[in-house]
Design a protein around this motif. Structure first.
Motif, PDB file in Angstrom:
ATOM      1  N   GLY A   1       0.787  -1.229   0.000  1.00  0.00           N
ATOM      2  CA  GLY A   1       0.000   0.000   0.000  1.00  0.00           C
ATOM      3  C   GLY A   1       0.815   1.273   0.000  1.00  0.00           C
ATOM      4  N   VAL A   2       2.030   1.232  -0.535  1.00  0.00           N
ATOM      5  CA  VAL A   2       2.821   2.456  -0.638  1.00  0.00           C
ATOM      6  C   VAL A   2       3.177   2.688  -2.102  1.00  0.00           C
ATOM      7  CG1 VAL A   2       4.983   3.614   0.017  1.00  0.00           C
ATOM      8  CG2 VAL A   2       3.785   2.167   1.676  1.00  0.00           C
ATOM      9  N   GLU A   3       2.567   3.708  -2.690  1.00  0.00           N
ATOM     10  CA  GLU A   3       2.881   4.042  -4.081  1.00  0.00           C
ATOM     11  C   GLU A   3       4.177   4.842  -4.113  1.00  0.00           C
ATOM     12  OE1 GLU A   3       1.426   2.797  -6.623  1.00  0.00           O
ATOM     13  OE2 GLU A   3      -0.149   1.822  -5.411  1.00  0.00           O
ATOM     14  N   THR A   4       4.904   4.725  -5.220  1.00  0.00           N
ATOM     15  CA  THR A   4       6.195   5.418  -5.313  1.00  0.00           C
ATOM     16  C   THR A   4       6.294   6.210  -6.617  1.00  0.00           C
ATOM     17  OG1 THR A   4       7.101   3.385  -6.215  1.00  0.00           O
ATOM     18  CG2 THR A   4       7.524   3.835  -3.886  1.00  0.00           C
ATOM     19  N   GLN A   5       7.211   7.179  -6.621  1.00  0.00           N
ATOM     20  CA  GLN A   5       7.488   7.972  -7.822  1.00  0.00           C
ATOM     21  C   GLN A   5       8.918   7.696  -8.265  1.00  0.00           C
ATOM     22  OE1 GLN A   5       6.792  12.259  -6.724  1.00  0.00           O
ATOM     23  NE2 GLN A   5       6.649  11.416  -4.653  1.00  0.00           N
ATOM     24  N   VAL A   6       9.101   7.643  -9.588  1.00  0.00           N
ATOM     25  CA  VAL A   6      10.461   7.607 -10.135  1.00  0.00           C
ATOM     26  C   VAL A   6      10.507   8.571 -11.306  1.00  0.00           C
ATOM     27  CG1 VAL A   6      10.989   5.226  -9.510  1.00  0.00           C
ATOM     28  CG2 VAL A   6       9.860   5.713 -11.688  1.00  0.00           C
ATOM     29  N   ASP A   7      11.687   8.891 -11.750  1.00  0.00           N
ATOM     30  CA  ASP A   7      11.827   9.714 -12.933  1.00  0.00           C
ATOM     31  C   ASP A   7      11.666   8.828 -14.169  1.00  0.00           C
ATOM     32  OD1 ASP A   7      12.649  12.208 -14.339  1.00  0.00           O
ATOM     33  OD2 ASP A   7      14.266  10.870 -15.010  1.00  0.00           O
ATOM     34  N   ALA A   8      10.891   9.316 -15.154  1.00  0.00           N
ATOM     35  CA  ALA A   8      10.606   8.520 -16.334  1.00  0.00           C
ATOM     36  C   ALA A   8      11.880   8.172 -17.099  1.00  0.00           C
ATOM     37  CB  ALA A   8       9.642   9.280 -17.251  1.00  0.00           C
ATOM     38  N   MET A   9      12.891   9.027 -17.001  1.00  0.00           N
ATOM     39  CA  MET A   9      14.127   8.785 -17.742  1.00  0.00           C
ATOM     40  C   MET A   9      15.126   7.953 -16.941  1.00  0.00           C
ATOM     41  SD  MET A   9      13.263  10.366 -20.403  1.00  0.00           S
ATOM     42  CE  MET A   9      14.790  10.281 -21.340  1.00  0.00           C
ATOM     43  N   GLY A  10      14.732   7.533 -15.771  1.00  0.00           N
ATOM     44  CA  GLY A  10      15.636   6.715 -14.972  1.00  0.00           C
ATOM     45  C   GLY A  10      16.705   7.509 -14.245  1.00  0.00           C
ATOM     46  N   ALA A  11      16.574   8.812 -14.215  1.00  0.00           N
ATOM     47  CA  ALA A  11      17.552   9.632 -13.491  1.00  0.00           C
ATOM     48  C   ALA A  11      17.060   9.876 -12.063  1.00  0.00           C
ATOM     49  CB  ALA A  11      17.757  10.952 -14.215  1.00  0.00           C
ATOM     50  N   ASN A  12      17.799  10.669 -11.326  1.00  0.00           N
ATOM     51  CA  ASN A  12      17.350  11.037  -9.992  1.00  0.00           C
ATOM     52  C   ASN A  12      16.182  12.001 -10.039  1.00  0.00           C
ATOM     53  OD1 ASN A  12      19.063  10.029  -7.794  1.00  0.00           O
ATOM     54  ND2 ASN A  12      20.698  10.901  -9.030  1.00  0.00           N
ATOM     55  N   LEU A  13      15.340  11.899  -9.031  1.00  0.00           N
ATOM     56  CA  LEU A  13      14.429  12.996  -8.722  1.00  0.00           C
ATOM     57  C   LEU A  13      15.140  13.866  -7.690  1.00  0.00           C
ATOM     58  CD1 LEU A  13      11.137  10.972  -8.297  1.00  0.00           C
ATOM     59  CD2 LEU A  13      11.688  12.539 -10.172  1.00  0.00           C
ATOM     60  N   LEU A  14      14.750  15.117  -7.619  1.00  0.00           N
ATOM     61  CA  LEU A  14      15.301  15.984  -6.592  1.00  0.00           C
ATOM     62  C   LEU A  14      14.265  16.166  -5.505  1.00  0.00           C
ATOM     63  CD1 LEU A  14      16.996  18.644  -8.864  1.00  0.00           C
ATOM     64  CD2 LEU A  14      18.114  16.906  -7.467  1.00  0.00           C
ATOM     65  N   SER A  15      14.713  16.031  -4.284  1.00  0.00           N
ATOM     66  CA  SER A  15      13.774  16.166  -3.175  1.00  0.00           C
ATOM     67  C   SER A  15      14.468  16.980  -2.091  1.00  0.00           C
ATOM     68  CB  SER A  15      13.402  14.768  -2.666  1.00  0.00           C
ATOM     69  OG  SER A  15      12.372  14.859  -1.731  1.00  0.00           O
ATOM     70  N   PRO A  16      13.822  18.057  -1.605  1.00  0.00           N
ATOM     71  CA  PRO A  16      14.508  18.887  -0.616  1.00  0.00           C
ATOM     72  C   PRO A  16      14.501  18.242   0.770  1.00  0.00           C
ATOM     73  CG  PRO A  16      12.368  19.835  -1.147  1.00  0.00           C
ATOM     74  CD  PRO A  16      12.501  18.592  -1.980  1.00  0.00           C
ATOM     75  N   THR A  17      15.600  18.418   1.491  1.00  0.00           N
ATOM     76  CA  THR A  17      15.663  17.941   2.871  1.00  0.00           C
ATOM     77  C   THR A  17      14.990  18.967   3.780  1.00  0.00           C
ATOM     78  OG1 THR A  17      17.677  19.091   3.504  1.00  0.00           O
ATOM     79  CG2 THR A  17      17.945  16.975   2.371  1.00  0.00           C
ATOM     80  N   VAL A  18      14.956  18.648   5.063  1.00  0.00           N
ATOM     81  CA  VAL A  18      14.291  19.508   6.048  1.00  0.00           C
ATOM     82  C   VAL A  18      15.047  20.830   6.231  1.00  0.00           C
ATOM     83  CG1 VAL A  18      15.482  18.552   8.063  1.00  0.00           C
ATOM     84  CG2 VAL A  18      13.170  19.472   8.306  1.00  0.00           C
ATOM     85  N   THR A  19      16.305  20.881   5.766  1.00  0.00           N
ATOM     86  CA  THR A  19      17.033  22.143   5.845  1.00  0.00           C
ATOM     87  C   THR A  19      17.037  22.887   4.512  1.00  0.00           C
ATOM     88  OG1 THR A  19      19.089  20.939   5.442  1.00  0.00           O
ATOM     89  CG2 THR A  19      18.562  21.454   7.731  1.00  0.00           C
ATOM     90  N   GLY A  20      16.344  22.344   3.487  1.00  0.00           N
ATOM     91  CA  GLY A  20      16.221  23.072   2.228  1.00  0.00           C
ATOM     92  C   GLY A  20      17.272  22.730   1.192  1.00  0.00           C
TER      93      GLY A  20
ATOM     94  N   ALA B   1      15.947  30.290   2.532  1.00  0.00           N
ATOM     95  CA  ALA B   1      17.232  30.860   2.127  1.00  0.00           C
ATOM     96  C   ALA B   1      18.120  29.787   1.504  1.00  0.00           C
ATOM     97  CB  ALA B   1      17.931  31.476   3.345  1.00  0.00           C
ATOM     98  N   ARG B   2      18.112  28.602   2.089  1.00  0.00           N
ATOM     99  CA  ARG B   2      18.958  27.549   1.541  1.00  0.00           C
ATOM    100  C   ARG B   2      18.378  26.988   0.238  1.00  0.00           C
ATOM    101  NH1 ARG B   2      19.814  25.298   5.696  1.00  0.00           N
ATOM    102  NH2 ARG B   2      21.930  25.834   6.297  1.00  0.00           N
ATOM    103  N   TYR B   3      17.066  26.915   0.162  1.00  0.00           N
ATOM    104  CA  TYR B   3      16.436  26.448  -1.080  1.00  0.00           C
ATOM    105  C   TYR B   3      16.790  27.394  -2.223  1.00  0.00           C
ATOM    106  CZ  TYR B   3      12.945  24.379  -4.161  1.00  0.00           C
ATOM    107  OH  TYR B   3      12.324  23.733  -5.213  1.00  0.00           O
ATOM    108  N   GLN B   4      16.754  28.677  -1.911  1.00  0.00           N
ATOM    109  CA  GLN B   4      17.152  29.698  -2.886  1.00  0.00           C
ATOM    110  C   GLN B   4      18.611  29.477  -3.315  1.00  0.00           C
ATOM    111  OE1 GLN B   4      15.599  32.749  -4.066  1.00  0.00           O
ATOM    112  NE2 GLN B   4      17.503  33.057  -5.225  1.00  0.00           N
TER     113      GLN B   4
END
Lengths: 476, 380
Positions: free
Chosen positions: B91-110, B149-152
Motif C-alpha cells: 500500500g505504498v505508491e512510489t514515484q520515479v523519474d521517467a528517464m531513470g535519473a534522480n528525482l530531486l527532493s529537498p531535505t528539512v534544511t532546504g 534561504a537555503r532552497y534559494q
C-alpha cells in the motif's frame, strides 16, 4: 593576553585595584587549557605526598574560592580510595601530610561500584568548579568595572619606546587595531611562548597533554581519587549529570590540543577499570585533551628576572612592562593572579593591595527557567529553547554552546545542531551558519571519535546517518 | 531445500528478505530485538555517488563500479521494479523519474538532494521549481526562513513560506508522532483543512504546497489527496529527521501485510545461530535456515567494546575492525562457511552515508535472493 582562568583572574585582580584592563583571546572564553580540564577543586590531598607547598596552597584557595565564588563551586566532597597494593605506611604518611596542611580527613564508608578490594576510603573537602560560568562571571565583572574583553582577537605585534612596551597590535574579523598600553601580561597558556616571541624573548615552555574521558550520568556523587603517588588515570569528577575520568601526562608538541591518542584512551580505561570494574560499560560520551604549559628551568646567562615557584612562574621580560605567567592549577588561579598582579601593580606604581581574597565574584546569572515554557526545546538533551538562545544573540555557535550547553548531551548535537544553526542563520546568513555548523560538527565528532565504543559508537553512526542521508549536509 | 526460514531483524532488509521468501512459498519467522532502522528513514531509495566536483551523479547507469559488487546492471533494473511492486503490495505508491535519473527532493534544511525511488507522499521533482512551504510553530526541525534561504541557494528559486500557529491541543512535548496522530483524527483533519485554506491565501497557486512530514500515519494519502483537491494544487510533504514518519508508515504497513500473509513476527534477542536455527536469550529455539539482517553497529547487530573489539551480537563471534572509524560503517559479517546468510548493512562494502542509504538494502537482499534461487535450481 588569554581569557582563561589566569588571564581573567589577573585582569579581575588588577581591575579591583583600579587598573584599566583589556583581556584579549584568540578564541572564546576558556578557549585553551581552562576549558579543557576535569573541573576538580583540589583539597590539596592529591599533592601531600609530593609537594606540601602546593597542597597547602590548594587547601587555602579551596576555602577562599568557597567564600568568594560560592555559586560556581559544587560542594561534592571527595574521597581517596587506596588500591590494595598501597602499603599502610604510605596511607599513614598521606594522612599525616593532610593534617600538616590542615586538610580535614575522615574515614569513609565503602563506595558502591568501587572495586571491593579498595576498602580503605577517606573523605576530604574536594569540590567541583563550574569553570565556564565562573569565567563568564569574571568577564562580566571586568566589563562592568570598565574593562574590556576582546574574544576572537589575536595579538600579532608589540611596539616599544625607550625599552618599555607601548603598544600592542591586534587582529580580528573587524580588522587590525593598535592599543596603547603600559603593561602586558602574557597569560596565553600553551601559546605563551608564541606571545613572548612577539617581543623577542621566547619562553622555554614544555607542553604536556592530558586525556580525559567523559561519561554520561553522574556515576558517583563525589570526587573519587586514587590514594597513591599521583599518576595517570586517578581522578573521577562528577559534573552535574556527567562524569569526567582523567587524566594522562605526555609531552606534546603544539599548543592546540590534539585529538586524544587512542592508545592513551585505552590505557586510561584499563586504569579506570582497576578502580571501577564496570567502567567499560558506562555510557561514554567523548574523550578530549587538555594541554598544560610547563616552565622548563632556564639555562644560564638569561637576562630576565625570573621568579620561580614550584607551581607557576612569573617572568619579567627585558622589555619593561612585559610579563608572562606560566603554569599553575585551576584551583589556585586566584593566588597566582594575585602574585602576578602584585608585580604588575608595583611596576605601574599602584599601591592598592589585592582585594580578591574577600571580594566576591559577580553573582551567577539566574539559570534559565524552562519550566512552563510554551515552546519546544531545540536541544532536548540539555533542555535549551529558542528563548534561551535569544539571551546570547551575539555569539558564535561555539560560544552559544558553552553558554547554553546545547549539543553537550548524549546525542552530541545530532538532533539539535541543525536546529540551532537554522536559528543562527537568520542573524548571520545561511552560508556563515553552515560554516559554523561544520565547525560545531567537527568539534563534536572529534570528541566522539576518541571514545568510539558502546552506545557512543552507535550514536556516532546515527549522527552521520542523519547528517548525510537525512539533512543533506556535505560529506566533505 | 528447507522450507523454514528465520529472518533476524525487522528493518528494511529484514522485511524485504521476508517478503521475497514469502513470495516463493517459504515458511518465514521474523525475530528482532530492536526497532529496526525504519524510523531513521524517510522511505526513499537513494543510490548515488559524487563526481569529481562532488556533485551527485544522476543516473544509475553511472554506478556500474559500485553496482557490480552486488548485481549486474540488468539485475539492478529488474530489482528496482521488484522494490516498487513490493511497496505497492503493502500500500505504498512510489514515484520515479521517467528517464531513470534522480528525482530531486529537498531535505528539512532546504538542500535539494538526489533520490531514486520516492514514496508518493514526499515532494520530489525532476527539475527544481518554485514552491510554497507551510509549517506550524512547534515543528522545530523545519525552520522556514532558513529553509527558504537555503532552497534559494541550492535551486536559485523562490520558496514562499507561511508560518502558522500550532493547533489548540498542541503542547511543547509534541514530537512528529503526536502531530501525525492528531492529523489522523477527524478533528485534526478538519483543523488542517481549515488552516491550510487560510495559509494558502495570497500564495501562488501554481506552486506545489509543501508541508512537514507529519500528515498522519495511517491516513496520509487520503489526507493529502483531500487537501490537493480542496486547494487545487499539489500538496506533498518534506521529510523531517528521526523519528521519520515515512519509514514508520512503511514499517507499519509492511509488518501488517507480512503478518496477514502468515509470517510470524517475534520479539526476541538472538544469541546463537547454527545450522538448525537460532537460540534466543529467553531460551526459545527457532528452527530454520537463518538470514541475518541485523544492521551493523547502528542497527545493533554489531557491538563495539571499549578496547575496540567488535562482536556480532547474534552469534557472539568476534569481527575484525581496523580501529579506523571510517571502516566502522562497512564492517561485514558471515562468509562462505557461516551457518547463516547476511543481508543489509552487515554485508559490507557500502557506506550509506557516501553511496546513499537504502540502496544497499535492495542490492544486498537481491544478491542474496538471486544466489538462493541459483542454489534452488541447482538442487533440482
Amino acid at each position: 593576553m588569554g581569557a582563561g582562568a589566569t588571564g581573567l583572574g589577573v585582569a579581575w585582580d588588577l581591575m579591583l585595584r583600579g587598573v584599566a584592563v583589556i583581556v584579549v583571546d584568540q578564541g572564546d572564553l576558556a578557549h585553551g587549557t581552562s576549558g579543557r580540564f576535569h573541573g576538580l577543586l583540589h583539597s590539596g590531598a592529591r599533592y601531600v605526598l609530593t609537594d606540601a607547598v602546593a597542597a597547602g596552597q590548594c587547601q587555602a584557595e579551596n576555602l577562599c574560592l568557597r567564600r568568594i565564588a560560592g555559586p560556581y563551586i559544587e560542594d561534592t566532597g571527595g574521597l581517596f580510595a587506596a588500591p590494595p597494593e598501597v602499603p599502610d605506611r604510605l596511607i599513614d604518611q598521606w594522612k599525616q601530610g593532610c593534617r600538616a596542611v590542615n586538610i580535614p580527613v575522615a574515614e569513609s564508608v565503602v563506595v558502591k561500584g568501587l572495586n571491593s578490594r579498595w576498602n580503605r576510603v577517606f573523605s576530604v573537602n574536594d569540590g567541583v568548579i563550574n569553570g565556564y560560568p565562573l569565567l563568564q562571571a569574571l568577564a562580566r565583572g571586568i566589563e562592568e568595572g570598565g574593562g574590556r574583553v576582546l574574544t576572537h582577537t589575536r595579538l600579532v605585534g608589540a611596539a616599544e619606546a625607550n625599552g618599555k612596551i607601548r603598544k600592542v597590535i591586534l587582529e580580528s574579523a573587524e580588522g587590525t587595531q593598535e592599543l596603547a598600553v603600559d603593561a602586558v601580561v602574557n597569560a596565553a597558556g600553551p601559546w605563551a611562548g608564541e606571545v613572548a616571541a612577539l617581543w623577542g624573548d621566547p619562553l622555554p615552555l614544555t607542553l604536556s597533554r592530558g586525556v580525559m574521558v567523559l561519561f554520561s550520568h553522574r556515576q558517583q556523587p563525589q570526587v573519587i581519587n586514587r590514594l597513591d603517588m599521583p599518576g595517570d588515570g586517578d581522578i573521577l569528577v562528577p559534573h552535574d549529570h556527567i562524569s569526567i575520568w582523567g587524566t594522562t601526562d605526555r609531552e606534546t608538541a603544539l599548543p592546540e590540543a590534539p585529538p586524544p591518542d587512542y592508545q592513551e584512551v585505552i590505557e586510561l580505561m584499563e586504569r579506570g577499570q582497576e578502580m571501577f570494574p564496570d567502567m567499560g560499560q558506562w555510557r561514554v560520551l567523548r574523550a578530549f585533551t587538555g594541554v598544560r604549559p610547563l616552565y622548563r628551568a632556564p639555562g644560564s646567562g638569561s637576562a630576565s628576572t625570573r621568579d620561580i615557584s614550584r607551581d607557576f612562574v612569573v617572568v619579567e621580560h627585558p622589555l619593561s612592562g612585559a610579563f608572562s605567567v606560566i603554569g599553575g592549577k585551576w584551583t589556585t588561579f586566584r593566588l597566582m593572579a594575585q602574585q602576578v598582579a602584585d608585580r604588575v601593580a608595583g611596576y605601574l606604581h599602584y599601591s592598592t593591595p589585592c582585594q580578591t581574597q574577600s571580594h566576591p565574584l559577580p553573582p551567577r546569572l539566574e539559570s534559565f527557567d524552562s519550566s512552563g515554557l510554551a515552546e519546544p526545546f531545540l536541544c532536548e538533551c540539555e533542555r535549551v529553547s529558542t528563548r534561551q538562545l535569544q539571551q546570547y544573540s551575539g555569539g558564535s555557535l561555539s560560544d552559544l554552546r558553552t553558554r547554553t550547553w546545547f549539543g553537550m548531551g548524549p546525542c552530541q548535537g545530532t538532533f539539535c545542531g541543525h536546529r540551532v544553526a537554522a536559528w543562527q542563520s537568520l542573524r548571520v546568513g545561511v552560508e556563515q551558519s553552515d560554516q559554523e555548523l561544520l565547525n560545531f560538527r567537527s568539534e563534536r565528532e572529534r570528541g566522539m571519535l576518541s571514545a568510539l565504543w558502546g552506545d557512543n559508537a552507535v550514536e556516532w553512526l546515527l549522527q552521520r546517518n542523519i547528517r548525510f542521508q537525512g539533512l543533506g549536509e556535505p560529506t566533505k | 531445500m528447507r522450507r523454514e526460514w528465520v529472518v533476524v531483524g525487522k528493518g528494511p532488509s529484514g522485511l524485504l528478505s521476508a517478503s521475497l521468501l514469502l513470495s516463493a512459498g517459504y515458511d518465514v519467522t521474523i525475530v528482532a530485538h530492536g526497532q529496526g532502522s525504519f524510523p531513521l528513514w524517510s522511505g526513499t531509495l537513494d543510490f548515488y555517488s559524487v563526481d569529481q566536483q562532488l556533485r551527485p551523479v544522476a543516473h544509475p547507469g553511472d554506478h556500474r563500479d559500485l553496482l557490480s559488487r552486488y548485481l549486474s546492471y540488468d539485475q539492478w533494473l529488474s530489482g528496482w521494479d521488484t522494490w516498487r511492486q513490493i511497496l505497492a503490495s503493502i500500500g505504498v505508491e512510489t514515484q520515479v523519474d521517467a528517464m531513470g535519473a534522480n528525482l530531486l527532493s529537498p531535505t528539512v534544511t532546504g538542500v535539494l538532494y538526489p533520490r531514486y525511488v520516492v514514496p508518493g507522499w514526499q515532494y520530489a521533482c525532476p527539475v527544481p521549481e518554485p514552491v510554497t512551504v507551510v509549517s506550524w510553530h512547534g515543528i522545530v526541525d523545519l525552520d522556514l526562513e532558513s529553509w527558504a534561504a537555503r532552497y534559494q541557494l541550492s535551486s536559485g528559486l523562490e520558496a514562499e513560506i507561511r508560518y502558522r500557529p500550532a493547533p489548540p491541543s498542541w503542547s511543547p512535548r509534541w514530537t512528529a508522532l503526536h502531530w501525525a496522530g492528531f492529523f489522523d483524527t477527524e478533528v485534526g483533519m478538519a483543523w488542517l483543512e481549515h488552516d491550510l485554506d487560510e495559509a494558502a491565501v495570497g500564495t501562488n497557486a501554481q506552486y506545489p504546497l509543501l508541508l512537514p512530514q507529519v500528515i498522519g500515519i495511517r491516513g496520509t494519502e487520503k489526507i493529502l489527496n483531500r487537501l490537493s483537491l480542496a486547494l487545487g494544487r499539489t500538496v506533498k510533504e518534506i521529510p523531517l529527521v528521526a523519528p521519520a514518519l515515512g519509514g514508520i508508515r512503511i514499517q507499519e504497513r509492511w509488518q501488517r501485510f507480512l503478518v496477514r500473509q502468515g509470517v510470524r513476527l517475534l520479539t526476541g534477542e538472538v544469541i546463537l545461530v547454527n545450522n538448525d536455527g537460532v537460540k534466543l536469550a529467553d531460551g526459545r529455539m527457532l528452527a530454520g535456515r537463518t538470514v541475518l539482517a541485523t544492521g551493523g553497529v547502528l542497527g545493533g547487530g554489531l557491538r563495539v567494546n571499549w578496547d575496540h573489539t567488535v562482536v556480532n551480537t547474534a552469534t557472539g563471534e568476534a569481527v575484525l575492525w581496523s580501529g579506523n572509524p571510517e571502516d566502522l560503517p562497512v564492517l561485514s559479517i558471515g562468509g562462505d562457511s557461516s551457518s547463516y546468510d547476511v543481508v543489509g548493512r552487515s554485508s559490507g562494502n557500502w557506506n550509506g552515508d557516501v553511496h546513499g542509504g537504502a540502496g544497499q538494502t535492495l542490492a544486498s537482499v537481491l544478491k542474496w535472493w538471486y544466489s538462493l534461487q541459483q542454489e534452488v535450481s541447482l538442487a533440482k
